[in-house]
Design a protein around this motif. Structure first.
Motif, PDB file in Angstrom:
ATOM      1  N   MET A 145       7.637   3.343  24.924  1.00 50.29           N
ATOM      2  CA  MET A 145       6.585   2.321  24.917  1.00 50.29           C
ATOM      3  C   MET A 145       5.797   2.495  23.622  1.00 50.29           C
ATOM      4  O   MET A 145       4.888   3.307  23.550  1.00 50.29           O
ATOM      5  N   LEU A 146       6.166   1.750  22.601  1.00 52.92           N
ATOM      6  CA  LEU A 146       5.538   1.872  21.292  1.00 52.92           C
ATOM      7  C   LEU A 146       4.490   0.776  21.103  1.00 52.92           C
ATOM      8  O   LEU A 146       4.722  -0.382  21.446  1.00 52.92           O
ATOM      9  N   VAL A 147       3.351   1.146  20.548  1.00 57.18           N
ATOM     10  CA  VAL A 147       2.258   0.217  20.283  1.00 57.18           C
ATOM     11  C   VAL A 147       2.044   0.162  18.777  1.00 57.18           C
ATOM     12  O   VAL A 147       1.773   1.188  18.143  1.00 57.18           O
ATOM     13  N   ARG A 148       2.165  -1.015  18.192  1.00 54.36           N
ATOM     14  CA  ARG A 148       2.002  -1.122  16.744  1.00 54.36           C
ATOM     15  C   ARG A 148       0.529  -0.999  16.372  1.00 54.36           C
ATOM     16  O   ARG A 148      -0.358  -1.404  17.127  1.00 54.36           O
ATOM     17  N   THR A 149       0.271  -0.429  15.214  1.00 52.96           N
ATOM     18  CA  THR A 149      -1.090  -0.233  14.727  1.00 52.96           C
ATOM     19  C   THR A 149      -1.416  -1.159  13.576  1.00 52.96           C
ATOM     20  O   THR A 149      -2.494  -1.073  13.003  1.00 52.96           O
ATOM     21  N   ALA A 150      -0.486  -2.040  13.219  1.00 48.27           N
ATOM     22  CA  ALA A 150      -0.720  -2.990  12.132  1.00 48.27           C
ATOM     23  C   ALA A 150       0.017  -4.283  12.451  1.00 48.27           C
ATOM     24  O   ALA A 150       1.041  -4.281  13.149  1.00 48.27           O
ATOM     25  N   ASP A 151      -0.527  -5.377  11.936  1.00 44.54           N
ATOM     26  CA  ASP A 151       0.145  -6.673  12.067  1.00 44.54           C
ATOM     27  C   ASP A 151       1.037  -6.957  10.865  1.00 44.54           C
ATOM     28  O   ASP A 151       2.075  -7.600  10.986  1.00 44.54           O
ATOM     29  N   ASN A 152       0.592  -6.467   9.699  1.00 39.26           N
ATOM     30  CA  ASN A 152       1.300  -6.731   8.452  1.00 39.26           C
ATOM     31  C   ASN A 152       1.548  -5.416   7.717  1.00 39.26           C
ATOM     32  O   ASN A 152       0.686  -4.532   7.709  1.00 39.26           O
ATOM     33  N   VAL A 153       2.701  -5.299   7.092  1.00 34.74           N
ATOM     34  CA  VAL A 153       3.039  -4.127   6.294  1.00 34.74           C
ATOM     35  C   VAL A 153       3.516  -4.607   4.929  1.00 34.74           C
ATOM     36  O   VAL A 153       4.445  -5.422   4.842  1.00 34.74           O
ATOM     37  N   ILE A 154       2.871  -4.106   3.875  1.00 32.00           N
ATOM     38  CA  ILE A 154       3.235  -4.484   2.506  1.00 32.00           C
ATOM     39  C   ILE A 154       3.595  -3.226   1.736  1.00 32.00           C
ATOM     40  O   ILE A 154       2.905  -2.206   1.837  1.00 32.00           O
ATOM     41  N   VAL A 155       4.668  -3.304   0.964  1.00 32.47           N
ATOM     42  CA  VAL A 155       5.093  -2.189   0.119  1.00 32.47           C
ATOM     43  C   VAL A 155       5.039  -2.645  -1.336  1.00 32.47           C
ATOM     44  O   VAL A 155       5.634  -3.669  -1.688  1.00 32.47           O
ATOM     45  N   LEU A 156       4.301  -1.906  -2.159  1.00 30.70           N
ATOM     46  CA  LEU A 156       4.245  -2.155  -3.600  1.00 30.70           C
ATOM     47  C   LEU A 156       5.080  -1.090  -4.299  1.00 30.70           C
ATOM     48  O   LEU A 156       4.726   0.088  -4.292  1.00 30.70           O
ATOM     49  N   MET A 157       6.181  -1.507  -4.894  1.00 31.09           N
ATOM     50  CA  MET A 157       7.127  -0.595  -5.526  1.00 31.09           C
ATOM     51  C   MET A 157       6.795  -0.412  -7.001  1.00 31.09           C
ATOM     52  O   MET A 157       6.466  -1.372  -7.705  1.00 31.09           O
ATOM     53  N   ASP A 158       6.927   0.821  -7.469  1.00 28.33           N
ATOM     54  CA  ASP A 158       6.740   1.140  -8.874  1.00 28.33           C
ATOM     55  C   ASP A 158       8.110   1.255  -9.534  1.00 28.33           C
ATOM     56  O   ASP A 158       8.903   2.135  -9.198  1.00 28.33           O
ATOM     57  N   ALA A 159       8.391   0.337 -10.459  1.00 32.08           N
ATOM     58  CA  ALA A 159       9.666   0.363 -11.185  1.00 32.08           C
ATOM     59  C   ALA A 159       9.438   0.615 -12.667  1.00 32.08           C
ATOM     60  O   ALA A 159      10.248   0.227 -13.501  1.00 32.08           O
ATOM     61  N   SER A 160       8.324   1.264 -13.010  1.00 31.76           N
ATOM     62  CA  SER A 160       7.996   1.526 -14.410  1.00 31.76           C
ATOM     63  C   SER A 160       8.812   2.698 -14.953  1.00 31.76           C
ATOM     64  O   SER A 160       9.470   3.424 -14.197  1.00 31.76           O
ATOM     65  N   SER A 161       8.744   2.897 -16.259  1.00 30.62           N
ATOM     66  CA  SER A 161       9.573   3.911 -16.923  1.00 30.62           C
ATOM     67  C   SER A 161       9.288   5.322 -16.420  1.00 30.62           C
ATOM     68  O   SER A 161      10.184   6.180 -16.425  1.00 30.62           O
ATOM     69  N   SER A 162       8.056   5.596 -15.967  1.00 25.00           N
ATOM     70  CA  SER A 162       7.751   6.948 -15.487  1.00 25.00           C
ATOM     71  C   SER A 162       8.576   7.317 -14.262  1.00 25.00           C
ATOM     72  O   SER A 162       8.811   8.489 -13.981  1.00 25.00           O
ATOM     73  N   MET A 163       9.054   6.311 -13.517  1.00 22.01           N
ATOM     74  CA  MET A 163       9.868   6.567 -12.325  1.00 22.01           C
ATOM     75  C   MET A 163      11.313   6.919 -12.669  1.00 22.01           C
ATOM     76  O   MET A 163      12.096   7.265 -11.786  1.00 22.01           O
TER      77      MET A 163
END
Length: 318
Positions: free
Chosen positions: A1-19
């Protein structure tokens, strides 16, 4: 029985040269590890009705999967649009300003994961920590900064971003990519009263640890609670493949923001005790906190409230 703690999930990815730097342990680029972590999270996330969005903020803002209902297959296909190789600049503040346009159109609670080393272009005139704090004041949002910062300025900047509000936090990059609890554990909890018999639990013989309870409005550990945690610490020392997951809760007295911060302090008190006394790194002590959510007893009585002021302890990874 899982209860979500968020309605929306956003992921900001870093694709810069340091990665593009090679991960010291896995001999792959940090960017490749970042993409693999996102793919693993997509496969593990239970479908509880979330809206999901994935964007890159470097080298420029790009929609990979604009916020929409979670569809595992569609998201996996969309991730093929991610750049093949990390390169270019890191306009972090500019990405956060673009994020605001997304947040304006959302309702409910939003959790934003940001991959960052704390580096950013200063052309925008704002510090990333100030911008996340501004967004946290304006919107119902929690920032989770997945940090691979190493230089002192980057470490400080990441910490500032992780202080945006009571539900914001910083997760070390290595812990995030190796511990599945960090990828999805912040997004739901198991409903109180649900019995979950796991393989790990069956293997933890002779160690019975209940919830770690706290006095009203306090986050200091009591002697009995330390005795229980000593069992956990010793078990983790002798089982290096295991980790502990901590989930903090409060009773219903106080404002939601106050209770979220108090549950954070209680969770961190337990985590600090284990890490300092048993020489455990942060990757083996995973933390989450949920404020007054998920009561295990009535908040209408003092006895019930005392039970609700707790940190739940679960051993995994066996």
């Amino acid at each position: 029985m899982l209860v979500r703690t968020a309605d929306n999930v956003i992921v900001l990815m870093d694709a810069s040269s340091s990665m593009d730097a090679a991960h010291r342990k896995y001999k792959k680029s940090n960017y490749e590890m970042e993409k693999q972590a996102l793919a693993a999270g997509n496969m593990r996330l239970p479908d509880l009705g979330y809206n999901i969005g994935v964007y890159t903020f470097s080298p420029s803002w790009k929609e990979i999967y604009p916020v929409q209902k979670f569809d595992r297959a569609k998201l996996a296909e969309a991730m093929k649009q991610l750049p093949a190789k990390a390169s270019g600049r890191s306009p972090l503040v500019g990405g956060l300003e673009k994020l605001e346009g997304v947040l304006k159109g959302l309702s409910g609670r939003t959790v934003v994961y940001i991959f960052s080393d704390g580096g950013y272009e200063q052309a925008h005139g704002k510090d990333p920590g100030n911008k996340t704090a501004e967004l946290a004041r304006k919107y119902n949002v929690c920032f989770v900064v997945v940090s691979y910062a190493e230089d002192p300025d980057g470490v400080k900047r990441v910490k500032d971003m992780g202080r945006a509000n009571a539900c914001a936090r910083v997760i070390p990059f290595d812990a995030y990519i190796t511990n599945p609890y960090y990828a999805t554990g912040l997004l739901y909890y198991t409903k109180a009263g649900t019995t979950v018999e796991t393989i790990s639990k069956k293997k933890v013989k002779g160690m019975v640890v209940g919830n770690i309870n706290f006095d009203y409005d306090k986050f200091e550990l009591k002697p009995q609670e330390k005795d229980d945690l000593n069992q956990v610490g010793k078990f983790l020392q002798t089982n290096p493949q295991a980790f502990v997951a901590l989930a903090g809760f409060c009773d219903s007295r106080g404002t939601p923001e106050f209770n979220m911060d108090l549950s954070r302090r209680r969770t961190e008190a337990v985590a600090d005790y284990l890490m300092k006394n048993f020489k455990l790194d942060s990757g083996r002590v995973a933390t989450a906190w949920y404020g007054e959510a998920n009561p295990i007893a009535s908040n209408g009585t003092e006895e019930g409230r005392a039970k609700n002021r707790r940190v739940e302890v679960a051993v995994g990874g066996l």
